[in-house]
Every structure is written in C-alpha cells, then in structure tokens.
Design an enzyme around this catalytic site. Structure first.
Site, PDB file in Angstrom:
ATOM      1  N   HIS A 242      30.869  32.568  19.930  1.00 18.60           N
ATOM      2  CA  HIS A 242      31.426  32.276  18.610  1.00 18.60           C
ATOM      3  C   HIS A 242      30.412  31.619  17.677  1.00 18.60           C
ATOM      4  O   HIS A 242      30.614  31.626  16.459  1.00 18.60           O
ATOM      5  CB  HIS A 242      32.650  31.363  18.737  1.00 18.60           C
ATOM      6  CG  HIS A 242      33.909  32.089  19.066  1.00 18.60           C
ATOM      7  ND1 HIS A 242      34.323  33.219  18.393  1.00 18.60           N
ATOM      8  CD2 HIS A 242      34.870  31.854  20.011  1.00 18.60           C
ATOM      9  CE1 HIS A 242      35.477  33.638  18.888  1.00 18.60           C
ATOM     10  NE2 HIS A 242      35.824  32.841  19.885  1.00 18.60           N
TER      11      HIS A 242
ATOM     12  N   HIS B  33      32.172  32.800  26.271  1.00 18.80           N
ATOM     13  CA  HIS B  33      33.021  33.232  25.159  1.00 18.80           C
ATOM     14  C   HIS B  33      32.846  32.290  23.960  1.00 18.80           C
ATOM     15  O   HIS B  33      32.647  32.748  22.824  1.00 18.80           O
ATOM     16  CB  HIS B  33      34.487  33.252  25.616  1.00 18.80           C
ATOM     17  CG  HIS B  33      35.441  33.732  24.573  1.00 18.80           C
ATOM     18  ND1 HIS B  33      35.944  35.016  24.554  1.00 18.80           N
ATOM     19  CD2 HIS B  33      35.995  33.096  23.501  1.00 18.80           C
ATOM     20  CE1 HIS B  33      36.753  35.154  23.524  1.00 18.80           C
ATOM     21  NE2 HIS B  33      36.809  33.990  22.872  1.00 18.80           N
ATOM     22  N   GLU B  34      32.915  31.003  24.225  1.00 15.90           N
ATOM     23  CA  GLU B  34      32.827  30.038  23.118  1.00 15.90           C
ATOM     24  C   GLU B  34      31.414  29.989  22.533  1.00 15.90           C
ATOM     25  O   GLU B  34      31.243  29.815  21.319  1.00 15.90           O
ATOM     26  CB  GLU B  34      33.263  28.643  23.585  1.00 15.90           C
ATOM     27  CG  GLU B  34      34.683  28.570  24.148  1.00 15.90           C
ATOM     28  CD  GLU B  34      35.748  29.145  23.234  1.00 15.90           C
ATOM     29  OE1 GLU B  34      35.537  29.153  21.998  1.00 15.90           O
ATOM     30  OE2 GLU B  34      36.786  29.608  23.741  1.00 15.90           O
TER      31      GLU B  34
ATOM     32  N   GLU C  64      37.182  37.182  17.559  1.00 17.76           N
ATOM     33  CA  GLU C  64      37.633  37.171  18.955  1.00 17.76           C
ATOM     34  C   GLU C  64      37.240  38.424  19.740  1.00 17.76           C
ATOM     35  O   GLU C  64      36.950  38.356  20.931  1.00 17.76           O
ATOM     36  CB  GLU C  64      39.149  36.969  19.009  1.00 17.76           C
ATOM     37  CG  GLU C  64      39.625  35.647  18.424  1.00 17.76           C
ATOM     38  CD  GLU C  64      39.030  34.422  19.125  1.00 17.76           C
ATOM     39  OE1 GLU C  64      38.358  34.577  20.161  1.00 17.76           O
ATOM     40  OE2 GLU C  64      39.222  33.308  18.605  1.00 17.76           O
TER      41      GLU C  64
END
Length: 830
Positions: A490, A486-487, A509
C-alpha cells in the site's frame, strides 16, 4: 442545508467545497486525555484559493485590479506594521496573489473535467468561473465547508500570520503604501507565498508554518456544525479570494467519535488509535476529506508520561517534557497526502528490540535483495515527476538505492516475545522484497504497531506506519508475512498513488492483494520457482472460492468495482461528492474489491508475462507516484506499453465491461475455475480430504470398534493447505466427534494461524462439537477482525447453547468493539 443521510445505509458525503478553497497544510496542537477519553486542542488550516476561482484572462485581470482598488477605498483601516502588497509591482512570473495565474495554466483548461486531476489541480487549473465573478453568491457571504462529524467545535478564528517575526520575506515585492486596511490581503499573500515555496525549502516552510500557527487570532469567524460538516464564514466576505487563508479551529473530540477507538491494549493499559473507519478522520479533526485535497501536516501531541505517541510522520519523534508528568511528541510530513491517511496511536507501546546475533542474521538474509533497480528504472527516475512539488524520494539518489528503510516494531508488553519471534525478522525481508519488485520506497521510514484486539481488520497502512492485528502473530510466519507484504504494498498503491474517486477501492486493494503474493515469494528466499508457483496457484483457488461465496451472498450493487461507471471521478461545482455505498455496514466486511481486483491484475499478468508486467508496474509507479488516478490511467498505460495486447482485442472498454462495471464473477475468470485443481499442493489436499472422509465413514459404520492409531497416516500440510482442507470438509454433511477430535490433534489446530482456526471454528459450529466451544470463545475474543461471520453461524443453527455462547461473547466484547462490527453483530443476535 446539508442532506440528511442514514449513516448506515446511504452514500458517504464528502462535503468540503475544495473547488473554492483547498487546504495545503494542517498544524495540529493536541492534548490526549485518557480520563475523559477526549483529544482536544486546535488545528490551523492554511489554504490556497481553489480551482473555481483561479482562471484568468486579460479582462479578468482588469476586473480584479479594479476590484482590488475598490476594496482599498471601501474597507475600514486597521493597524498594520508590515508593508502591504502593491499590485502593480507583482512580477509577471507569479502575477498577483489569488487574482490571476499564468497563461500556461489558462491554456490547460480545454478538458471539461481537467480540474479533477491531481496534477492539474495543483497547478491551479480551473473551471470557467472567473475569480472576480461573484454573481452566484450575490450579496451572500462565502461559506467555507469542511468535513466534520462527532466533534465539539468551540471557536473559529482568523490567524494573524502577518504578526510573525521574520515573515516579511514572504511579501517580496511589497512596498509601503500607507493603506493599512489591506492587511487582510497581505495575510493571504503571505500564506500563498508560504504554501508555494519550492521543495528544497521544506524545512524553512515547516518552521514558518509552525510559527504562523502560534500567531495571535485577529477576529472570530462565524460557524455552524451539521451532521457531516463544519460551515465557516466571515461577515462581508463574498468570495474565496478574500476569505482568510489561515484559520484556527479550537475543538474537542467526543468519546463516541467514529474516527478514534478508546480501548485497552493486550496488557490492559489504556490506549487510543484512529480506526480507518468509513468516515476517516473527520471525527478526529475538521478537514477536507475528498482525495483531491492533498496536504502536508505537522502535529504536536501531548499526553501523560509513560505513553508513546506514534503517528504518520517522516521523523521518529522523541518526547520532550512539556510540564511535569506530561510529554510532547512532534511529527511532520512533507509529501502532500489526503487527510484520510493521517494516523495516530497513543498507548503504552513497547519497542520490540532484537538480539544482536538475530539482527546480524536478518541483515545477512537481506543481501540478495539489496540491489539497485535496473538501468531502465534509473532512466525513468531521471524524468521530471508529474506530482506537485515536494522533496521526492524518487529524485533522491540515496533513497533509490535503499532496499530496507529504517523500521521499528511496537506492541503491548505481553506481545513482545511473539513479535520478536517472527514479525521483527519479517519486516526487513518484506521491505527488501518490495524494493526488488517496485524500486524506490516512497516513504523514508516505517513503524509497525500491533494494535488492540478490537481492531476491525487484519491490517491498515498509512504514511510511515502500519497497523497489524494481533491475529497475524500466532501460527508461524505465514499469515504475518503475507499480511505485512500486503500493507507494505500500500505504500505504492493506496498511498503514493491514490484513487481519485474513493469508489475505485480496487486500485488500492486489488494491487496490494496481487503484490502481496509477489513480495512474499521473494521474501521466502529458499523456495524454488515451482514451489512459489504452487503456493500462488493454491492461494488463487482459495480466493476464487471466497469470491464465489461472496458473490452468492451479497447484494449485486456492492459487487461492482466502478459503481459510478462513466461518472467516476466527477465532482460537483463546489468539489463536493459522495462515496457510493460508503456507509453500508456490510460493505466493510466484503472483500470483492480485493478479490476481483486481484484476479483482474493476475489475468493481465498471465496474458502479458510476469516479467513484462512487473516492468510496466514499475514504470507506472515512476510516472504516477504522488498523484491520484482513475482505473483508465493504469489500463491505458499498460496497453500502450504492450501494443500486442491491443492487437489481441484487449481494450480499456472491454476490461471495464468484463471486470469493473458488472456484478458477479467476471466471465474471463469463470473459464479459469478448474485450472487450479491441477496444482500439486491442491491435489495433495484432495488426497488428504479423501482419507478423512473414508475414515469418517468407517467410524460411523462401526462406532463401537476403535480404530488403531497407525491405520491412517496423514501428511503435514502448509497453512493455506489446511485452510483448503477444512473448507472441503465443511462441505461434508456430517463428521463424527471422533474425526473432529482427531483433526484437531493431527494438525494442532489450536496453534495454527487465524485463517485456519476460523475454518476450524466453522466446523465446530456446524457439527455442534461442544469440546471446541472454548476455541470459538477464544477466537471471538482475540480475533475480532475476523470473528463477525461466526456470530451469524452460531445463530443460524438455532441451537440454544450456541446462541447463548454468541450472546455471552458479544456481551464481553461489545464495549470495545468497532461500531460497525457491533451493529452488524447486534442485528444477527437480537
């Protein structure tokens, strides 16, 4: 006077007047003092005149020329040892500093809101205000407004960049005129030349930024601070054009400042890190917070020996001795980013090293993903980038083939073993999976830091550095791997491509949540297509249930992904704006932007087909990296890329109406609610739930009879299956203590990941299962990123022991707890 807002209920103000002055570079020079819990020093800001003052015409040029001549006659002289600009000798290519821009820029002003786009802002496109039109100001001094909160500003001064040795090269066409009083204009000219250097001279640019930041001051500036801003003026200066373009601010942070957390790490050593709180970095340094203010930075940070400084920086900094017992760390970035993405963490971090045989094994598992992008990807890369000029990795052939960028992992000493067991091996696998999906990594390296237990979320991504909660470490690789994915996502969505309006959080997000599944599927190389599909369907069901619960238990206004609707992306004339609902404390704990954004992207992928959809995502990344976007930028490109979707009636307007502009669960998603129950992993969970319910009934009917251990055989379940199982069991009215005890033992719930243990704690609370109260206490202590909801559950039952437990845990954690979390919990308890 600035508007006074309730800091926990209203919109978040972005006060900086970026349309008048735009920060292009920050130089920070700071000392971190753990005794006083203060970061102090100076920051030098280098500006360009903003879009409101850069439009020109032939009449405008004459006006500016005459104004320039008039200023030369009127201003008092001051010593000048460097030749000054002769306006008449400015080349036609660059026109004159700040007084005029090229005709090409003038042509692009037809769109009323064009100055809001990152692309055009950087090119100097302006609104209709002429650079020499000072009627709005009258005889008042121009006021520079910066975003600032919880800071003690000590002094503001103009920086004499003209005093720097060798700076003459930036005056180019200057000729000796003997008019020494125009030194001020020369300083601004130097800054203009410096901030507009071509990308291939970035090292030289950083060198001169550094030297200019150390130049002497040449006059203090007047300033005042408000709740949300720092206002600066220079007596007699009425326009941004004439305002100093290099200023130095001396300041101190406050221990209670909301941008930084002073705490201790898991080994009990002091540390400090940026919070990523709603107010971002304005309590760390005075800055321009609006996303449009893209800037580069460099920072020298000094602190006591024994501490390690990690920061958003392209370089892996090595400490240098500043004086006895004090080390200095230097970082820089050459890719313009919003000031809100600047991150720092100072502590006694240890780098987690891997055994050589494990390292080889990890490298071996990466080879499958270490492939160059397809030829179509490379063809896209050959196009001219749409962003402001900087040394872009998308134009670097070596970077385009780099599946795994250099990485390091840091943690407190006591977590070294946990990090080595899973996290260290997951980083290259997840980086490779991300590269296989999206292509070139936007950033050249990555540090991963396990932050202290008071960190208020499971992770946070910044340029070159990721913060992870300690909650991702226990229970195997699943939660750790998915959160890391997930990170990492980004880096593309949230950092390399940012939202032009912060209210559109879903752009960051929603994409990261959607891509998390894609990356994680590829990182788990041993899984078959069916296994991957099953995992993703199970995850979709869990997210559906979470979204359903959130929609039922939150304010409707907070469920809308585009709360500003048609006015999204619009700014005031000065460039100031607000983030709608940005300061609502409960919004911090909501996941609606993650979940509705994820389901929108998932729905589009299912309509289009995953292969075509991911190809469009890569195309979008190549086209828009380094820029700020609105929802329609992505949706329009996607629908144009796949024309058959337009024919089927799918339009940007219909997506706005169904997904982004309304509260509640989107209509298209309501129709999908039953489909996940057919997934084999979900059916398996349903079967296990049935066994537990039947067993519970038998025990309740004959409580005196002991059941044989081998009567019921329960299957082993995946972590997400365990989450679903416990959620289903939470819907049962009563579970007897023996069932709860058996549940804990069967699945070893104390050893599972934080998502599973959270559901277990909910069961313990619901059924007042006292043997599990120790698990709740541990969770509230060690998993603060997820524990806020449990405080409310402990209070709702109106059970004296549970309420005492809640207050005891809060009392122990309150001192170091994130301010927003502490406020929400306090309202629950008292």
């Amino acid at each position: 006077m600035e508007t006074q807002l309730d800091p926990m209920k209203d919109d978040l103000p972005l006060m900086a007047n970026t349309s008048y002055m735009l920060v292009k570079h920050y130089v920070l020079d700071l000392d971190v003092d753990f005794k006083s819990k203060v970061i102090e020093g100076s920051i030098v800001l280098f500006f360009e005149t903003g879009s409101q003052y850069r439009k020109t015409s032939s009449a405008g040029k004459e006006c500016c020329q005459s104004q320039f001549d008039e200023i030369c006659k009127m201003r008092a002289s001051e010593p000048c040892h460097i030749p000054m600009i002769n306006v008449s000798t400015c080349s036609s290519k660059t026109e004159c500093n700040d007084f005029a821009v090229s005709g090409k820029e003038e042509e692009a002003t037809s769109d009323e809101n064009s100055n809001h786009s990152n692309n055009e802002q950087a090119s100097g496109i302006s609104s209709s205000k002429d650079c020499c039109d000072i009627e709005d100001h009258g005889n008042k001094d121009f006021l520079l407004v910066l975003d600032c909160c919880d800071l003690s500003v000590l002094k503001v001064e103009e920086v004499d960049v003209a005093a720097v040795s060798g700076i003459e090269k930036f005056t180019r066409s200057a000729k000796l005129t003997g008019v020494s009083k125009e030194l001020e204009n020369l300083r601004n000219r130097i800054v203009h030349e410096l901030v507009t250097l071509p990308a291939d001279r970035w090292k030289e640019q950083l060198h001169y930024f550094n030297h200019c930041s150390q130049a002497p001051g040449c006059g203090e500036l007047l300033f005042s601070t408000g709740t949300w801003s720092l206002e600066i003026r220079k007596s007699g200066v009425q326009t941004p054009v004439d305002f100093p373009h290099a200023i130095r601010i001396w300041y101190k942070t406050k221990p209670e400042g909301r941008s930084v957390a002073w705490t201790t790490d898991q080994s009990g050593r002091p540390c400090v890190y940026t919070m990523g709180s709603p107010i971002n970095n304005r309590a760390l340094f005075p800055c321009q917070e609006p996303p449009i203010a893209l800037s580069t930075w460099q920072a020298s940070v000094r602190t006591a020996a024994g501490f390690v400084v990690l920061m958003s920086g392209e370089n892996s900094a090595e400490p240098v001795q500043h004086q006895e017992g004090i080390l200095s760390w230097y970082y820089y970035v050459s890719m313009p980013m919003p000031a809100s993405t600047f991150t720092i963490a100072v502590g006694c971090w240890q780098e987690v090293k891997q055994q050589s045989f494990k390292q080889k094994a990890a490298i071996g598992t990466n080879t499958e993903f270490s492939l160059p992008p397809s030829q179509t990807d490379l063809r896209w890369h050959e196009e001219i980038c749409g962003h402001v000029e900087y040394p872009c990795r998308f134009q670097n052939p070596a970077a385009r083939l780099q599946a795994v960028i250099p990485y390091r992992v840091f943690a407190a000493w006591c977590l070294m073993e946990s990090c080595e067991e899973y996290l260290l091996q997951l980083v290259p696998q997840c980086l490779s999976a991300a590269y296989a999906t999206l292509g070139t990594h936007p950033f050249s390296r990555l540090d991963v830091l396990i932050v202290p237990s008071n960190f208020s979320s499971l992770g946070m991504a910044s340029p070159h550095i990721i913060f992870l909660s300690q909650s991702v470490l226990p229970g195997g690789s699943h939660l750790c791997g998915t959160r890391l994915c997930h990170e990492i996502a980004h880096a593309w969505f949230g950092l390399a491509i940012g939202a032009r309006d912060w209210t559109e959080e879903w752009i960051s997000e929603g994409f990261a949540t959607f891509l998390e599944d894609i990356f994680w599927a590829r990182a788990q190389q041993q899984l078959s297509h069916d296994e991957i599909k099953g995992q993703q369907e199970l995850k979709a069901l869990l997210r559906w249930r979470r979204l359903r619960d959130e929609v039922q238990n939150s304010e409707e206004e907070l469920q809308v992904l585009r709360p500003k609707k048609e006015s999204t992306g619009e700014l005031s004339e000065s460039g100031a704006s607000v983030v709608k609902y940005g300061l609502k404390a409960e919004k911090i704990f909501m996941q609606v932007h993650y979940l509705k954004g994820y389901f929108l992207l998932r729905s589009l992928a299912r309509k289009i087909g995953e292969v075509s959809y991911l190809a469009s995502l890569r195309k979008f990344v190549v086209k828009f990296h380094g820029q700020l976007v609105l929802s329609q930028d992505f949706l329009s490109m996607l629908l144009e890329d796949i024309p058959k979707q337009k024919q089927s009636g799918l339009t940007v307007e219909s997506i706005f109406q169904n997904w982004l502009d309304t509260s509640g669960i989107p209509k298209p998603l309501l129709e999908e609610g039953e489909t996940w129950k057919k997934c084999q992993l979900v059916r398996q969970v349903s079967g296990e739930v049935t066994k537990w319910i039947q067993t519970n009934r038998r025990i309740r009917k004959s409580s005196k009879k002991k059941m044989k251990q081998d009567e019921v055989v329960f299957q082993q379940l995946l972590p997400d299956q365990l989450v679903l199982l416990l959620e289903f069991l939470l819907e049962e009215k009563t579970l007897c203590p023996r069932i709860l005890q058996s549940l804990e033992r069967t699945y070893q719930l104390q050893e599972q990941d934080a998502e599973v243990r959270h559901r277990w704690c909910e069961l313990v609370i619901k059924h007042k299962y006292e043997p599990g109260y120790g698990d709740i206490e541990r969770f509230l202590r060690e998993d603060q990123a997820m524990g806020v909801y449990l405080y409310g559950e402990l209070m709702v039952n109106e059970d004296a022991k549970q309420q005492e437990l809640a207050r005891k845990c809060f009392a122990a954690a309150q001192e170091h707890m994130d301010a927003s979390s502490a406020k929400v919990v306090a309202e629950m308890l008292f």
